[in-house]
Write an enzyme that holds these catalytic residues in place. Sequence first.
Site, mmCIF file in Angstrom:
data_model
loop_
_atom_site.group_PDB
_atom_site.id
_atom_site.type_symbol
_atom_site.label_atom_id
_atom_site.label_comp_id
_atom_site.label_asym_id
_atom_site.label_seq_id
_atom_site.Cartn_x
_atom_site.Cartn_y
_atom_site.Cartn_z
ATOM 1 N N MET A 63 0.794 -1.220 0.000
ATOM 2 C CA MET A 63 0.000 0.000 0.000
ATOM 3 C C MET A 63 0.835 1.284 0.000
ATOM 4 O O MET A 63 0.321 2.355 -0.320
ATOM 5 C CB MET A 63 -0.937 0.033 1.218
ATOM 6 C CG MET A 63 -0.231 0.258 2.538
ATOM 7 S SD MET A 63 -1.364 0.597 3.924
ATOM 8 C CE MET A 63 -1.893 2.258 3.537
ATOM 9 N N TYR A 64 2.112 1.218 0.371
ATOM 10 C CA TYR A 64 2.901 2.436 0.476
ATOM 11 C C TYR A 64 3.089 3.067 -0.900
ATOM 12 O O TYR A 64 3.695 2.473 -1.801
ATOM 13 C CB TYR A 64 4.257 2.150 1.113
ATOM 14 C CG TYR A 64 4.192 1.607 2.523
ATOM 15 C CD1 TYR A 64 3.064 1.817 3.330
ATOM 16 C CD2 TYR A 64 5.246 0.886 3.061
ATOM 17 C CE1 TYR A 64 3.005 1.320 4.619
ATOM 18 C CE2 TYR A 64 5.189 0.387 4.362
ATOM 19 C CZ TYR A 64 4.066 0.598 5.127
ATOM 20 O OH TYR A 64 4.008 0.100 6.420
ATOM 21 N N SER A 65 2.576 4.271 -1.049
ATOM 22 C CA SER A 65 2.576 4.970 -2.342
ATOM 23 C C SER A 65 2.010 4.095 -3.441
ATOM 24 O O SER A 65 2.457 4.142 -4.594
ATOM 25 C CB SER A 65 3.990 5.441 -2.708
ATOM 26 O OG SER A 65 4.418 6.480 -1.864
#
Length: 351
Positions: free
Chosen positions: A60-62
């Site tokens: 999910m990060y960036s």
Amino acid sequence: MQNRKLGNSGLEVSPICIGCMGYGNPSHGYPSWSIREEESRAVIRYAIEAGINFFDTANMYSQGASEEIIGRAIKDFSTRDSVVLATKLGAPMRSGPNSFGLSRKSIMTEIDHSLRRLGTDYIDLYQIHRADPFTPWEETLEALHDLVKMGKVRYLGASTMRTWQFAKALHLQKTNGWTRFISMQHNYNLVAREEENEMLPLCADEGIQTIVYSPLSRGLLARPWGANTKRTEAESGAAKFFEATAAADHNIVEAVGQVAEERGVSRAEIALAWLYRNPVVAAPIVGATKTSHIDDALKAVAIKLTDAEAARLEEAYTPRIDVNVRNSDPKAIVKMAATVGNHITVPVASK
């Protein structure tokens, strides 16, 4: 720097884990304070050259950019066999049904996406980002076990849930002969110690070690009280969870500053050194966006706090709302899914 075994396994990791949430693209979702690839690569290279082999990210990060950046950097600055790559799944990645959670479909989909973005054919530590209250544990755990047997994953880890949920998962894994979790990633630091009540004793009893996120409480423990950063401004809403214990937290921050001054080291070094006193903690996850953050972490490994110093740091502690419990609440998961326009069907019993 001496590596250590992670939990009751043969996996060797450095006592520092580099958190890659801050490597990405600020315009690609969470987090808005992330640094772009060129800056990220400099920090990653610095960590590798310092002997750190443990890197933690999440799909999910960036929206996947973090995995892409760490994958390219490791290929350029190290060898795949020399590093331990950890990533997570469970958060919403797109809109529509079957786009988040821990169903067999989601797990089998997200592992392939992460492998592609990371540019590798296996992940060392695959972690569930939260427990999924809308999918039976049996479905999730068997699917994760299958990934290990397929060779796509080497070890399994968990993150941020209630202790009874983790205990249930471990019991089901043991009963069914499925691959067990070897780690728990959770929020733990000098101003958030609720995990000492149940989660840490459970992990110690089960031979599991923890990987601590937010070891400096979003930087609160690394600077004088009241100082702001780009991240605190971007996440101003988090401040409400500190309001009830502000007086106690202030005293703890002051104590960290005093001990740091007496030793002639940074506040971050003291806060991290305190975590190393607990043998259940394998490695703090250091969200390094500057090489100086890595320097602090490297120095902290060698600091041995005295019992008297630890007592000073712990004296003012006052329990607060358990961040781990709040983040694992079904309502929080539904809200997170809604941020990407997701549609989910909530079972009647979970409403």
